[in-house]
Design a protein around this motif. Structure first.
Motif, short mmCIF file in Angstrom:
data_model
loop_
_atom_site.label_atom_id
_atom_site.label_comp_id
_atom_site.label_asym_id
_atom_site.label_seq_id
_atom_site.Cartn_x
_atom_site.Cartn_y
_atom_site.Cartn_z
N TYR A 235 -22.27 8.08 -32.08
CA TYR A 235 -21.32 9.12 -31.68
C TYR A 235 -19.94 8.52 -31.44
N ASN A 236 -18.94 9.36 -31.55
CA ASN A 236 -17.56 8.98 -31.28
C ASN A 236 -17.28 9.24 -29.81
N ALA A 237 -17.19 8.17 -29.02
CA ALA A 237 -16.98 8.31 -27.59
C ALA A 237 -15.61 8.90 -27.26
N ASP A 238 -14.71 8.94 -28.23
CA ASP A 238 -13.38 9.52 -28.02
C ASP A 238 -13.32 10.98 -28.46
N ASP A 239 -14.44 11.53 -28.91
CA ASP A 239 -14.51 12.91 -29.36
C ASP A 239 -15.56 13.63 -28.52
N ALA A 240 -15.15 14.62 -27.75
CA ALA A 240 -16.04 15.28 -26.80
C ALA A 240 -17.22 15.96 -27.49
N THR A 241 -17.00 16.58 -28.64
CA THR A 241 -18.08 17.30 -29.31
C THR A 241 -19.10 16.33 -29.89
N SER A 242 -18.62 15.27 -30.54
CA SER A 242 -19.54 14.26 -31.06
C SER A 242 -20.39 13.67 -29.94
N THR A 243 -19.75 13.38 -28.82
CA THR A 243 -20.48 12.81 -27.67
C THR A 243 -21.52 13.79 -27.15
N ALA A 244 -21.15 15.06 -27.02
CA ALA A 244 -22.07 16.06 -26.50
C ALA A 244 -23.26 16.25 -27.44
N ASP A 258 -11.05 2.21 -27.60
CA ASP A 258 -10.81 1.46 -26.36
C ASP A 258 -11.75 0.26 -26.28
N CYS A 259 -11.65 -0.46 -25.19
CA CYS A 259 -12.57 -1.56 -24.93
C CYS A 259 -13.98 -0.97 -24.78
N LEU A 272 -12.35 -5.96 -33.65
CA LEU A 272 -13.43 -4.98 -33.59
C LEU A 272 -14.67 -5.70 -33.09
N VAL A 273 -15.27 -5.20 -32.01
CA VAL A 273 -16.39 -5.90 -31.40
C VAL A 273 -17.56 -4.94 -31.16
N ASP A 274 -18.74 -5.55 -31.00
CA ASP A 274 -20.00 -4.80 -30.89
C ASP A 274 -20.70 -5.16 -29.59
#
Length: 479
Positions: A235-244, A258-259, A272-274
Protein backbone atom coordinates in the motif's frame (compact mmCIF):
# COMPACT_ATOMS: atom_id res chain seq x y z
CA UNK A 1 -25.52 -31.51 -19.81
CA UNK A 2 -22.10 -29.93 -19.39
CA UNK A 3 -19.85 -30.57 -16.40
CA UNK A 4 -20.51 -26.99 -15.38
CA UNK A 5 -24.28 -27.50 -15.32
CA UNK A 6 -23.97 -30.75 -13.40
CA UNK A 7 -21.84 -29.10 -10.74
CA UNK A 8 -18.87 -31.42 -11.26
CA UNK A 9 -16.42 -28.64 -12.05
CA UNK A 10 -17.18 -25.15 -13.29
CA UNK A 11 -14.81 -23.25 -15.54
CA UNK A 12 -11.57 -23.39 -13.65
CA UNK A 13 -12.53 -26.70 -12.04
CA UNK A 14 -12.09 -27.43 -8.36
CA UNK A 15 -9.94 -24.82 -6.64
CA UNK A 16 -9.99 -22.58 -9.71
CA UNK A 17 -7.98 -24.99 -11.93
CA UNK A 18 -9.23 -26.03 -15.38
CA UNK A 19 -10.38 -29.55 -16.11
CA UNK A 20 -10.79 -31.13 -19.52
CA UNK A 21 -14.57 -30.96 -19.18
CA UNK A 22 -14.66 -27.34 -18.01
CA UNK A 23 -14.66 -25.77 -21.45
CA UNK A 24 -15.27 -28.54 -24.01
CA UNK A 25 -18.62 -27.96 -25.67
CA UNK A 26 -19.45 -24.94 -23.52
CA UNK A 27 -21.38 -22.20 -25.34
CA UNK A 28 -19.43 -19.02 -24.62
CA UNK A 29 -20.21 -15.51 -25.79
CA UNK A 30 -17.16 -13.21 -25.94
CA UNK A 31 -18.12 -9.53 -25.91
CA UNK A 32 -15.81 -7.29 -27.93
CA UNK A 33 -13.28 -7.82 -30.70
CA UNK A 34 -10.46 -5.85 -29.11
CA UNK A 35 -7.12 -7.33 -28.04
CA UNK A 36 -8.45 -9.01 -24.90
CA UNK A 37 -11.61 -10.26 -26.60
CA UNK A 38 -9.70 -11.86 -29.45
CA UNK A 39 -7.25 -13.48 -27.02
CA UNK A 40 -10.09 -14.89 -24.92
CA UNK A 41 -11.92 -16.22 -27.97
CA UNK A 42 -8.84 -18.01 -29.30
CA UNK A 43 -7.96 -19.61 -25.98
CA UNK A 44 -11.50 -20.81 -25.40
CA UNK A 45 -11.84 -22.21 -28.93
CA UNK A 46 -8.56 -24.09 -28.49
CA UNK A 47 -10.09 -25.74 -25.42
CA UNK A 48 -13.15 -26.95 -27.27
CA UNK A 49 -15.63 -24.26 -26.33
CA UNK A 50 -18.22 -23.18 -28.89
CA UNK A 51 -17.35 -19.49 -29.05
CA UNK A 52 -19.43 -16.68 -30.52
CA UNK A 53 -17.75 -13.29 -30.43
CA UNK A 54 -20.07 -10.29 -30.76
CA UNK A 55 -19.09 -6.77 -31.71
CA UNK A 56 -21.25 -3.72 -32.36
CA UNK A 57 -18.88 -2.24 -34.94
CA UNK A 58 -18.72 -3.54 -38.51
CA UNK A 59 -15.85 -1.78 -40.24
CA UNK A 60 -12.94 -2.96 -42.34
CA UNK A 61 -10.71 -3.57 -39.30
CA UNK A 62 -13.39 -5.62 -37.55
CA UNK A 63 -14.04 -7.69 -40.67
CA UNK A 64 -10.35 -8.49 -41.05
CA UNK A 65 -10.13 -9.53 -37.41
CA UNK A 66 -13.32 -11.57 -37.74
CA UNK A 67 -11.94 -13.46 -40.75
CA UNK A 68 -8.84 -14.45 -38.77
CA UNK A 69 -10.91 -15.61 -35.78
CA UNK A 70 -13.32 -17.58 -37.96
CA UNK A 71 -10.35 -19.46 -39.44
CA UNK A 72 -9.58 -20.53 -35.86
CA UNK A 73 -13.06 -21.89 -35.19
CA UNK A 74 -14.70 -18.81 -33.66
CA UNK A 75 -18.12 -17.61 -34.83
CA UNK A 76 -18.11 -13.82 -35.16
CA UNK A 77 -21.18 -11.59 -35.24
CA UNK A 78 -20.51 -7.98 -36.24
CA UNK A 79 -22.93 -5.07 -36.14
CA UNK A 80 -24.90 -6.37 -33.16
CA UNK A 81 -23.33 -6.09 -29.74
CA UNK A 82 -26.58 -5.97 -27.80
CA UNK A 83 -28.42 -9.26 -28.17
CA UNK A 84 -27.26 -12.41 -26.38
CA UNK A 85 -26.58 -15.38 -28.69
CA UNK A 86 -29.05 -18.21 -28.20
CA UNK A 87 -27.83 -20.98 -25.93
CA UNK A 88 -25.12 -18.90 -24.22
CA UNK A 89 -23.89 -20.50 -20.98
CA UNK A 90 -21.07 -18.06 -20.13
CA UNK A 91 -20.13 -14.51 -21.14
CA UNK A 92 -16.51 -13.34 -21.20
CA UNK A 93 -16.51 -9.57 -21.62
CA UNK A 94 -13.85 -7.17 -22.77
CA UNK A 95 -12.96 -4.72 -19.98
CA UNK A 96 -14.36 -1.62 -21.65
CA UNK A 97 -17.92 -2.97 -21.76
CA UNK A 98 -19.96 -1.24 -19.08
CA UNK A 99 -22.08 -3.28 -16.66
CA UNK A 100 -25.21 -1.64 -18.07
CA UNK A 101 -24.51 -2.79 -21.65
CA UNK A 102 -27.71 -4.51 -22.90
CA UNK A 103 -26.00 -7.83 -23.63
CA UNK A 104 -24.45 -8.00 -20.17
CA UNK A 105 -27.72 -7.01 -18.51
CA UNK A 106 -29.50 -9.73 -20.47
CA UNK A 107 -26.93 -12.28 -19.31
CA UNK A 108 -27.31 -11.23 -15.69
CA UNK A 109 -31.10 -11.37 -15.93
CA UNK A 110 -30.83 -14.91 -17.32
CA UNK A 111 -28.54 -16.00 -14.49
CA UNK A 112 -25.56 -16.42 -16.83
CA UNK A 113 -22.15 -15.77 -15.29
CA UNK A 114 -20.20 -12.82 -16.70
CA UNK A 115 -16.50 -12.25 -16.15
CA UNK A 116 -13.54 -10.74 -17.97
CA UNK A 117 -10.46 -11.92 -19.80
CA UNK A 118 -8.32 -11.51 -16.66
CA UNK A 119 -10.63 -13.75 -14.64
CA UNK A 120 -10.60 -16.23 -17.51
CA UNK A 121 -6.80 -16.19 -17.44
CA UNK A 122 -6.77 -16.85 -13.70
CA UNK A 123 -9.07 -19.86 -14.15
CA UNK A 124 -6.97 -21.15 -17.03
CA UNK A 125 -3.70 -21.27 -15.07
CA UNK A 126 -1.99 -24.68 -15.13
CA UNK A 127 -0.90 -26.38 -11.91
CA UNK A 128 2.63 -24.96 -12.21
CA UNK A 129 1.42 -21.47 -13.14
CA UNK A 130 3.70 -18.47 -12.66
CA UNK A 131 2.73 -16.32 -9.66
CA UNK A 132 1.27 -12.88 -10.28
CA UNK A 133 2.64 -9.61 -8.96
CA UNK A 134 -0.27 -7.25 -9.67
CA UNK A 135 -0.50 -3.48 -9.98
CA UNK A 136 -3.48 -1.14 -10.02
CA UNK A 137 -4.06 2.53 -9.23
CA UNK A 138 -5.35 5.68 -10.84
CA UNK A 139 -1.88 6.65 -12.10
CA UNK A 140 1.48 4.98 -12.63
CA UNK A 141 0.38 1.42 -13.39
CA UNK A 142 2.29 0.95 -16.63
CA UNK A 143 5.45 2.57 -15.29
CA UNK A 144 5.43 0.37 -12.17
CA UNK A 145 4.80 -2.83 -14.12
CA UNK A 146 7.65 -2.07 -16.49
CA UNK A 147 10.00 -1.12 -13.64
CA UNK A 148 9.03 -4.32 -11.85
CA UNK A 149 9.71 -6.46 -14.93
CA UNK A 150 13.17 -4.87 -15.24
CA UNK A 151 13.94 -5.65 -11.58
CA UNK A 152 12.79 -9.24 -11.93
CA UNK A 153 14.85 -9.71 -15.08
CA UNK A 154 17.90 -8.14 -13.39
CA UNK A 155 17.56 -10.85 -10.73
CA UNK A 156 17.69 -13.53 -13.43
CA UNK A 157 13.97 -14.37 -13.58
CA UNK A 158 11.97 -15.01 -16.74
CA UNK A 159 9.40 -12.26 -16.20
CA UNK A 160 6.72 -10.86 -18.49
CA UNK A 161 4.64 -7.68 -18.24
CA UNK A 162 0.99 -8.49 -19.01
CA UNK A 163 -2.61 -7.53 -18.33
CA UNK A 164 -3.51 -4.01 -19.35
CA UNK A 165 -0.06 -3.74 -20.93
CA UNK A 166 1.96 -6.04 -23.17
CA UNK A 167 0.87 -9.62 -23.90
CA UNK A 168 -2.82 -10.49 -23.32
CA UNK A 169 -2.93 -12.29 -20.02
CA UNK A 170 -5.09 -15.18 -21.24
CA UNK A 171 -2.26 -15.97 -23.63
CA UNK A 172 0.57 -15.35 -21.16
CA UNK A 173 -0.67 -17.72 -18.45
CA UNK A 174 -0.34 -20.64 -20.83
CA UNK A 175 3.31 -19.85 -21.55
CA UNK A 176 6.26 -20.83 -19.38
CA UNK A 177 7.47 -17.94 -17.25
CA UNK A 178 8.83 -17.63 -13.73
CA UNK A 179 6.61 -14.73 -12.75
CA UNK A 180 4.11 -12.28 -14.30
CA UNK A 181 4.02 -8.54 -13.65
CA UNK A 182 0.33 -7.80 -14.17
CA UNK A 183 -1.20 -4.38 -14.80
CA UNK A 184 -4.90 -4.31 -13.94
CA UNK A 185 -7.38 -1.53 -14.61
CA UNK A 186 -10.50 -0.88 -12.55
CA UNK A 187 -12.53 -2.27 -15.47
CA UNK A 188 -10.61 -5.54 -15.43
CA UNK A 189 -10.90 -5.84 -11.68
CA UNK A 190 -14.64 -5.15 -11.80
CA UNK A 191 -15.08 -8.18 -14.05
CA UNK A 192 -12.91 -10.44 -11.83
CA UNK A 193 -13.89 -12.43 -8.76
CA UNK A 194 -11.30 -15.01 -7.76
CA UNK A 195 -7.89 -13.43 -8.47
CA UNK A 196 -5.36 -13.97 -5.70
CA UNK A 197 -1.94 -12.56 -6.68
CA UNK A 198 1.16 -13.41 -4.68
CA UNK A 199 1.55 -9.70 -3.98
CA UNK A 200 -0.34 -6.66 -5.26
CA UNK A 201 -0.36 -2.90 -4.93
CA UNK A 202 -2.91 -0.10 -5.13
CA UNK A 203 -0.62 2.78 -6.06
CA UNK A 204 -3.07 5.63 -5.49
CA UNK A 205 -6.76 6.38 -5.87
CA UNK A 206 -8.32 9.58 -7.22
CA UNK A 207 -11.60 10.20 -9.06
CA UNK A 208 -11.49 8.67 -12.54
CA UNK A 209 -13.75 6.60 -14.81
CA UNK A 210 -16.75 7.56 -12.68
CA UNK A 211 -18.88 7.64 -15.83
CA UNK A 212 -18.17 3.89 -16.14
CA UNK A 213 -18.35 2.83 -12.48
CA UNK A 214 -21.19 5.17 -11.52
CA UNK A 215 -19.86 6.18 -8.08
CA UNK A 216 -16.55 6.76 -6.37
CA UNK A 217 -17.33 3.94 -3.95
CA UNK A 218 -17.76 1.51 -6.85
CA UNK A 219 -14.48 2.67 -8.38
CA UNK A 220 -12.61 2.26 -5.09
CA UNK A 221 -14.26 -1.12 -4.54
CA UNK A 222 -13.03 -2.35 -7.91
CA UNK A 223 -9.48 -1.27 -7.12
CA UNK A 224 -9.62 -2.93 -3.71
CA UNK A 225 -10.43 -6.34 -5.19
CA UNK A 226 -6.73 -6.71 -5.99
CA UNK A 227 -6.05 -7.22 -2.26
CA UNK A 228 -7.46 -10.74 -2.18
CA UNK A 229 -7.31 -13.01 0.88
CA UNK A 230 -3.77 -14.34 1.17
CA UNK A 231 -2.29 -11.65 -1.09
CA UNK A 232 0.53 -9.52 0.32
CA UNK A 233 -0.93 -6.00 0.12
CA UNK A 234 1.59 -3.33 -0.88
CA UNK A 235 0.00 0.00 0.00
CA UNK A 236 0.93 3.64 -0.48
CA UNK A 237 1.33 5.02 3.03
CA UNK A 238 1.00 8.55 1.58
CA UNK A 239 -2.40 7.77 0.04
CA UNK A 240 -5.29 7.44 2.49
CA UNK A 241 -7.45 5.23 0.24
CA UNK A 242 -4.65 2.82 -0.63
CA UNK A 243 -3.80 2.55 3.07
CA UNK A 244 -7.43 1.96 4.06
CA UNK A 245 -7.89 -0.74 1.43
CA UNK A 246 -4.87 -2.63 2.79
CA UNK A 247 -6.04 -2.56 6.40
CA UNK A 248 -8.19 -5.65 5.91
CA UNK A 249 -5.18 -7.66 4.67
CA UNK A 250 -3.35 -9.89 7.10
CA UNK A 251 -0.04 -9.40 5.26
CA UNK A 252 1.00 -5.95 4.09
CA UNK A 253 3.95 -3.68 3.39
CA UNK A 254 3.92 0.04 2.73
CA UNK A 255 5.91 2.54 0.72
CA UNK A 256 6.35 6.25 1.39
CA UNK A 257 8.33 9.24 0.18
CA UNK A 258 9.22 9.89 3.82
CA UNK A 259 11.61 8.02 6.08
CA UNK A 260 10.12 4.49 6.29
CA UNK A 261 8.72 3.00 9.44
CA UNK A 262 8.96 -0.68 10.32
CA UNK A 263 7.30 -2.65 7.52
CA UNK A 264 7.79 0.05 4.88
CA UNK A 265 10.03 1.10 2.01
CA UNK A 266 10.92 4.77 1.78
CA UNK A 267 13.52 7.49 1.28
CA UNK A 268 16.40 8.34 3.60
CA UNK A 269 18.41 11.31 2.38
CA UNK A 270 19.23 10.40 -1.25
CA UNK A 271 18.54 6.67 -0.95
CA UNK A 272 15.62 4.29 -1.50
CA UNK A 273 15.63 1.88 1.44
CA UNK A 274 13.70 -1.19 2.61
CA UNK A 275 12.51 -1.84 6.17
CA UNK A 276 9.90 -4.41 5.18
CA UNK A 277 11.72 -7.33 3.55
CA UNK A 278 15.06 -7.29 5.39
CA UNK A 279 16.11 -9.97 7.86
CA UNK A 280 15.80 -7.55 10.80
CA UNK A 281 13.49 -4.70 9.71
CA UNK A 282 13.12 -3.39 13.27
CA UNK A 283 16.81 -2.43 13.41
CA UNK A 284 18.10 -2.55 9.85
CA UNK A 285 17.26 -1.10 6.43
CA UNK A 286 18.55 -2.40 3.10
CA UNK A 287 19.78 0.16 0.59
CA UNK A 288 18.00 -0.46 -2.71
CA UNK A 289 18.99 2.42 -5.00
CA UNK A 290 19.74 6.11 -5.15
CA UNK A 291 17.37 8.85 -6.25
CA UNK A 292 19.63 9.34 -9.25
CA UNK A 293 18.64 5.83 -10.40
CA UNK A 294 15.00 6.89 -10.83
CA UNK A 295 14.33 8.16 -14.36
CA UNK A 296 12.66 10.44 -15.11
CA UNK A 297 13.13 11.98 -11.70
CA UNK A 298 9.96 13.33 -10.10
CA UNK A 299 8.41 12.69 -6.68
CA UNK A 300 5.60 10.55 -8.05
CA UNK A 301 8.07 8.49 -10.06
CA UNK A 302 10.11 7.84 -6.91
CA UNK A 303 6.87 6.46 -5.42
CA UNK A 304 6.48 4.30 -8.53
CA UNK A 305 10.00 2.95 -8.05
CA UNK A 306 9.31 2.15 -4.39
CA UNK A 307 6.10 0.31 -5.27
CA UNK A 308 7.87 -1.75 -7.92
CA UNK A 309 10.70 -2.47 -5.49
CA UNK A 310 8.26 -3.66 -2.82
CA UNK A 311 6.66 -6.14 -5.22
CA UNK A 312 10.06 -7.31 -6.42
CA UNK A 313 11.27 -7.76 -2.84
CA UNK A 314 8.10 -9.70 -2.04
CA UNK A 315 9.19 -12.15 -4.72
CA UNK A 316 12.71 -12.36 -3.25
CA UNK A 317 14.61 -10.02 -5.56
CA UNK A 318 17.89 -8.92 -3.89
CA UNK A 319 18.66 -5.21 -3.33
CA UNK A 320 21.29 -5.05 -6.07
CA UNK A 321 18.79 -6.20 -8.71
CA UNK A 322 16.39 -3.44 -7.71
CA UNK A 323 19.08 -0.86 -8.54
CA UNK A 324 20.05 -2.66 -11.76
CA UNK A 325 16.40 -2.85 -12.81
CA UNK A 326 15.84 0.86 -12.28
CA UNK A 327 18.95 1.67 -14.30
CA UNK A 328 17.80 -0.63 -17.10
CA UNK A 329 14.27 0.80 -17.17
CA UNK A 330 13.49 2.87 -20.27
CA UNK A 331 10.58 5.26 -19.56
CA UNK A 332 7.64 5.12 -21.92
CA UNK A 333 7.08 8.23 -24.04
CA UNK A 334 4.54 10.90 -23.09
CA UNK A 335 5.17 10.46 -19.36
CA UNK A 336 7.12 13.47 -18.00
CA UNK A 337 9.29 13.13 -21.11
CA UNK A 338 12.08 15.65 -21.62
CA UNK A 339 11.76 17.07 -25.13
CA UNK A 340 14.25 19.94 -25.40
CA UNK A 341 15.97 22.89 -23.74
CA UNK A 342 15.53 26.07 -25.75
CA UNK A 343 16.86 29.43 -24.58
CA UNK A 344 17.17 28.21 -21.01
CA UNK A 345 13.57 26.89 -20.98
CA UNK A 346 12.88 23.16 -20.52
CA UNK A 347 10.02 21.55 -22.48
CA UNK A 348 8.33 18.50 -20.90
CA UNK A 349 5.74 16.24 -22.52
CA UNK A 350 3.34 14.58 -20.06
CA UNK A 351 0.45 14.04 -22.45
CA UNK A 352 -0.45 10.93 -20.45
CA UNK A 353 -1.63 13.21 -17.59
CA UNK A 354 -5.28 12.94 -18.61
CA UNK A 355 -6.96 13.63 -15.25
CA UNK A 356 -6.34 15.92 -12.24
CA UNK A 357 -4.44 13.43 -10.07
CA UNK A 358 -1.88 12.75 -12.80
CA UNK A 359 -1.54 16.42 -13.69
CA UNK A 360 -1.03 17.35 -10.03
CA UNK A 361 1.87 14.90 -9.76
CA UNK A 362 3.44 16.35 -12.89
CA UNK A 363 2.98 19.97 -11.79
CA UNK A 364 4.53 19.17 -8.40
CA UNK A 365 7.77 18.11 -10.10
CA UNK A 366 8.68 21.52 -11.57
CA UNK A 367 8.79 25.24 -10.77
CA UNK A 368 8.22 27.82 -12.25
CA UNK A 369 5.90 26.39 -14.92
CA UNK A 370 4.18 27.55 -18.04
CA UNK A 371 1.35 25.03 -18.06
CA UNK A 372 -0.30 23.78 -21.25
CA UNK A 373 -3.69 22.32 -20.35
CA UNK A 374 -7.05 21.37 -21.81
CA UNK A 375 -9.00 18.62 -23.49
CA UNK A 376 -11.96 16.57 -22.27
CA UNK A 377 -12.33 16.71 -18.48
CA UNK A 378 -14.82 13.82 -18.34
CA UNK A 379 -16.82 15.60 -15.64
CA UNK A 380 -13.87 15.81 -13.22
CA UNK A 381 -13.32 18.89 -11.05
CA UNK A 382 -10.08 20.87 -11.43
CA UNK A 383 -10.45 23.42 -8.60
CA UNK A 384 -8.23 21.58 -6.12
CA UNK A 385 -5.60 21.03 -8.79
CA UNK A 386 -5.50 24.71 -9.77
CA UNK A 387 -5.54 25.87 -6.14
CA UNK A 388 -2.60 23.68 -5.13
CA UNK A 389 -0.58 24.40 -8.27
CA UNK A 390 -1.12 28.17 -8.45
CA UNK A 391 2.14 29.15 -6.66
CA UNK A 392 4.16 27.23 -9.28
CA UNK A 393 2.60 28.84 -12.35
CA UNK A 394 4.34 31.45 -14.49
CA UNK A 395 1.54 31.32 -17.02
CA UNK A 396 -1.03 29.01 -18.63
CA UNK A 397 -1.91 28.24 -22.24
CA UNK A 398 -5.31 26.59 -22.70
CA UNK A 399 -6.58 24.48 -25.58
CA UNK A 400 -9.30 21.93 -26.22
CA UNK A 401 -13.03 21.68 -25.63
CA UNK A 402 -13.13 22.08 -21.84
CA UNK A 403 -10.50 24.81 -21.58
CA UNK A 404 -13.17 27.22 -20.35
CA UNK A 405 -13.66 25.23 -17.14
CA UNK A 406 -9.93 25.39 -16.43
CA UNK A 407 -9.98 29.13 -17.15
CA UNK A 408 -12.79 29.58 -14.63
CA UNK A 409 -10.81 27.70 -11.98
CA UNK A 410 -7.73 29.83 -12.71
CA UNK A 411 -9.79 33.00 -12.37
CA UNK A 412 -10.97 31.84 -8.94
CA UNK A 413 -7.69 30.51 -7.55
CA UNK A 414 -4.87 32.09 -9.57
CA UNK A 415 -6.20 35.42 -10.88
CA UNK A 416 -2.71 36.91 -11.15
CA UNK A 417 -1.42 34.19 -13.49
CA UNK A 418 -1.44 35.16 -17.21
CA UNK A 419 -3.71 32.91 -19.26
CA UNK A 420 -3.68 32.57 -23.05
CA UNK A 421 -6.68 30.91 -24.72
CA UNK A 422 -6.05 29.07 -28.00
CA UNK A 423 -9.43 28.05 -29.45
CA UNK A 424 -8.00 26.52 -32.63
CA UNK A 425 -8.46 22.80 -33.32
CA UNK A 426 -6.76 22.50 -36.73
CA UNK A 427 -3.53 20.60 -37.34
CA UNK A 428 -1.44 23.69 -36.67
CA UNK A 429 -3.03 24.43 -33.30
CA UNK A 430 -0.23 22.85 -31.26
CA UNK A 431 2.35 25.11 -32.92
CA UNK A 432 0.38 28.16 -31.78
CA UNK A 433 0.04 26.68 -28.29
CA UNK A 434 3.78 26.06 -28.00
CA UNK A 435 4.66 29.50 -29.41
CA UNK A 436 2.37 31.17 -26.87
CA UNK A 437 3.94 29.13 -24.06
CA UNK A 438 7.43 30.10 -25.21
CA UNK A 439 6.43 33.76 -25.15
CA UNK A 440 5.33 33.44 -21.51
CA UNK A 441 8.39 31.49 -20.35
CA UNK A 442 11.63 32.88 -18.93
CA UNK A 443 15.03 31.22 -18.64
CA UNK A 444 14.86 28.61 -15.87
CA UNK A 445 11.17 27.91 -16.46
CA UNK A 446 9.56 24.65 -17.58
CA UNK A 447 6.93 24.53 -20.31
CA UNK A 448 4.84 21.55 -19.25
CA UNK A 449 2.21 19.76 -21.30
CA UNK A 450 0.11 18.14 -18.57
CA UNK A 451 -3.31 18.47 -20.18
CA UNK A 452 -5.52 17.20 -17.29
CA UNK A 453 -8.04 16.16 -19.95
CA UNK A 454 -8.46 13.38 -22.47
CA UNK A 455 -7.27 14.05 -26.01
CA UNK A 456 -10.17 12.92 -28.18
CA UNK A 457 -11.55 16.39 -28.86
CA UNK A 458 -8.48 17.24 -30.96
CA UNK A 459 -6.34 14.11 -31.36
CA UNK A 460 -6.73 10.39 -31.95
CA UNK A 461 -5.23 9.61 -28.53
CA UNK A 462 -2.80 10.97 -25.94
CA UNK A 463 0.31 9.70 -27.83
CA UNK A 464 -0.82 11.66 -30.91
CA UNK A 465 -1.20 14.77 -28.74
CA UNK A 466 2.26 14.22 -27.27
CA UNK A 467 3.77 13.68 -30.70
CA UNK A 468 2.22 16.94 -31.89
CA UNK A 469 3.76 18.75 -28.92
CA UNK A 470 7.20 17.22 -29.58
CA UNK A 471 7.04 18.19 -33.25
CA UNK A 472 5.98 21.74 -32.39
CA UNK A 473 8.81 22.14 -29.89
CA UNK A 474 11.34 20.92 -32.45
CA UNK A 475 10.03 23.40 -35.00
CA UNK A 476 10.36 26.12 -32.37
CA UNK A 477 13.97 25.10 -31.79
CA UNK A 478 14.70 25.35 -35.51
CA UNK A 479 13.08 28.76 -35.95
Amino acid sequence: MTAWESGEAGPGGAGGRPTASSWDGLNVCVAGIGVSGRAAARVLAERGARVTLVEGRDGDDQRAQAAELESQGVTVRLGDGESLPEGTELVVTSPGWRPDAPLLVAAADAGIEVFGEVELAWRLRPADAAPWLAVTGTDGKTTVVRMLACMLEAAGHDALAVGNVGTPIAQAVLQKHDVLAVELSSYQLHWSSSLAPLAATVLNVAPDHLDWHGTMDAYVGAKGKIFAPGTLAVYNADDATSTALAERSERRAGFTLDCPRFGQLGVVEELLVDRAFTEDPARHADELAGLEDVRPFAPHNVANALAAAALARAYGVPPGAVREGLRAFVPDPHRIQHVADIGGVTYINDSKATQPHAAAASLAAYQPIVWIAGGLLKGLDVDDLVRSSAPRLRGVVLMGRDRGRIAEALARHAPEVPVVDVPDTDTGAMDRVVNQAAALARPGDTVLLAPVGASFDMFANYPARGDAFIAAVRRLAES
